[in-house]
Structure formats: structure tokens, C-alpha cells
Design an enzyme around this catalytic site. Sequence first.
Site, mmCIF file in Angstrom:
data_model
loop_
_atom_site.group_PDB
_atom_site.id
_atom_site.type_symbol
_atom_site.label_atom_id
_atom_site.label_comp_id
_atom_site.label_asym_id
_atom_site.label_seq_id
_atom_site.Cartn_x
_atom_site.Cartn_y
_atom_site.Cartn_z
ATOM 1 N N ASP A 50 8.594 -1.498 6.203
ATOM 2 C CA ASP A 50 8.251 -2.518 5.206
ATOM 3 C C ASP A 50 9.465 -3.159 4.545
ATOM 4 O OD1 ASP A 50 5.619 -2.021 5.757
ATOM 5 O OD2 ASP A 50 5.310 -0.690 4.046
ATOM 6 N N PHE A 65 -0.629 -0.420 12.716
ATOM 7 C CA PHE A 65 -1.558 0.071 11.687
ATOM 8 C C PHE A 65 -2.058 -1.020 10.734
ATOM 9 C CE2 PHE A 65 -2.313 1.818 7.419
ATOM 10 C CZ PHE A 65 -3.355 2.679 7.682
ATOM 11 N N ASP A 68 0.846 -1.205 0.000
ATOM 12 C CA ASP A 68 0.000 0.000 0.000
ATOM 13 C C ASP A 68 0.879 1.251 0.000
ATOM 14 O OD1 ASP A 68 0.946 -0.332 2.635
ATOM 15 O OD2 ASP A 68 -0.864 0.535 3.526
HETATM 16 C C1 BDR Z 1 2.968 0.166 8.596
HETATM 17 O O1 BDR Z 1 1.907 1.101 8.371
HETATM 18 C C2 BDR Z 1 2.198 1.932 7.277
HETATM 19 O O2 BDR Z 1 2.120 3.257 7.674
HETATM 20 C C3 BDR Z 1 3.578 1.575 6.794
HETATM 21 O O3 BDR Z 1 3.626 1.578 5.379
HETATM 22 C C4 BDR Z 1 3.837 0.215 7.362
HETATM 23 O O4 BDR Z 1 3.449 -0.810 6.475
HETATM 24 C C5 BDR Z 1 3.663 0.523 9.890
HETATM 25 O O5 BDR Z 1 2.777 0.485 10.961
HETATM 26 CA CA CA Z 2 2.874 -0.372 4.168
#
Ligand code: BDR
Ligand code: CA
Length: 304
Positions: free
Chosen positions: A233, A157, A6
Site C-alpha cells: 500500500d 485481494f 483498511d
Molecule cells: C492488499 O491486500 C491487503 O492484504 C493489503 O493491505 C494490500 O492492500 C494486497 O493484496
Molecule cells: Ca490494504
Amino acid sequence: MIIDCDPGHDDAFALIVASKFAEILGVTTVAGNAPLDLTTKNARIILDICGAAGVQLHSGANRPLVAEPIHAAYIHGESGMDGATFSPPSRPVDGTDAVHFIIDTARSNPGAWLVPTGPLTNIALALRVAPDLVSTISGISLMGGGRFGNRTASAEFNIWCDPEAASAVFDSGAKIVMSGLHLTHQIMATSARIEMVRNAHATVGPKLAGLLEFFSKTYKSLHDDFEGAPLHDVCAVLALTHPQLFGASERHVAVEIDGAITRGMTVIDDRHVIARGKANTRVLETIDSDAAFSAIVEAIKACP
Ligand code: BDR
Ligand code: CA
């Protein structure tokens, strides 16, 4: 590997590192940091940047399975990848059915890894439609969860966005390699490292440095003790391409979906009791962050 992402600043770096060190069988996109149309556009841009415009790209789920869609402009900006200006992407998407692309590609490439770096919606749907993937793939190296949260005190997240999907993935029987927050916070984009990125490539370097400057600025504004943004990531890719850089423990991990204040938490069974849950996850614990960052710089240098 098939990368389900994403983008997202740190997703972008994951794609760049994979294009240098891995065979990318395809890229799929999911709604997460930004709505699906933007994460897909950003993936198109980054595939151009790393000279991988020929890699198959398929968009997927535009919302979580059950939860309402919520994005992360407060971290990544409205575009999902604020901080640099890029040329319009040169290539369209190859399809809009990421789930079946994942299934078909995994079946025709036994031993492939799935590398999700966003909410796990596409992966959960693929495993639901094709449970045989569990034994076809080598495993799932994901960024998500951890021993503490960021979106809430207990939830990270990606898992928090779609806890039902995450729960299905951890319970699927697939081998999971988990890059959680307690790992990814060990590799931060410090000012010195951002300069290394800027100097790594005459054209792409300054743009990627701009991304990291924006990402780090938002992180620093929201935390009281961060030197920069964590490159979350990238860890999910490096875990496969550079496994020697990581320390790990084998644990049972489950995702809380019902808790009033713990929804989206990855519950890691650290108990010493013999009756603890059978390990389903390689929980990455430590990373040699200087060596990992050198690999990132090497990948940027390899961009056309
Ligand atoms: C994750 O949430 C997104 O903001 C970043 O791309 C990462 O995958 C970290 O919590
Ligand atoms: Ca991500």
C-alpha cells in the site's frame, strides 16, 4: 490526498508515509483486511502514531457491494494489525459516512487525489453518487490488481473482495494510477529493512518493526520464495509523493466480474495492436525499492 484504507500492516505504513510527505485531507476506512470496526480502530491508532490525530477520519462501508464480506486474518491476524501492542487510540472517528466525506472533501479541494489501499467499495459509491468527482479530482492512485493474483491465481485481494466496485472505478473515466502486485512485490520488508525500521525511532520504531515481523512471518509461511512481506500500500502513496522512483506504462485496464476462475482479475491490455483499448490507467511497473524504503524510514523518523 484522501486515503481510503483498511489497516492492515501495509496500510499503516502508507498512512505514515503520507503524513510526512503529503497533505492528508482526510482518511476513510473500509472493511477489507479485517471488519470495519477493526480497520477503523487501527486507523485511529496509526494516526496517533504519526502525530496526525487532528486529521479527519470517517468510517465507511462495512461490506462489499455484492460479494460476501471476507477478511484476511491469515495475513494480518485477527486484529487486522497483529504483531505489536499499542495504547488505546486517543481520538474517536469524526463520522461514519465516508462516502459523503469523500464527495464533500473532493469537491471543496479540486485537484485532490484519492488514494485507496483497500477494497474499492467507498470509492465506487462516491463516484456513483457524485460522478462529477471524475473531473474534480486529479485521479485515483490505488493499490490493487496486477499481472497476477494473490487471493486467487488471477485476482489480487483488494479487487477480489469487491470486484463490482473495482470495475466501476476502473470504468469511471477517472485517471487511475495502479500499484499492482507485479510492482509491490518489488518492495519487501526484508530482515535488514525491519532492523532499519526498528532503529529509526526510539518508541515507535520497535512497534512498527513488530508489525513488519508479524506481516513478514505470515507471508513467508505462505510463499516459497519471499524474503519478507511486500509493502503493497505504501506504493500508492509514493507514486504521488515520489513519482521519480517509478517506471510505468499507460494501459487500458478492466476488471473481470463474471469469470468462474478469473473473478476480480485486472485485465491489462498489453496488446500491440492499434485497436487495443484506450489507456485509462498508468500501470506502475518498476520501483527503486531502496530509495522507496529510505523514504519510509524518513517518515518514521518524523513521527513525534
Ligand atoms: C492488499 O491486500 C491487503 O492484504 C493489503 O493491505 C494490500 O492492500 C494486497 O493484496
Ligand atoms: Ca490494504
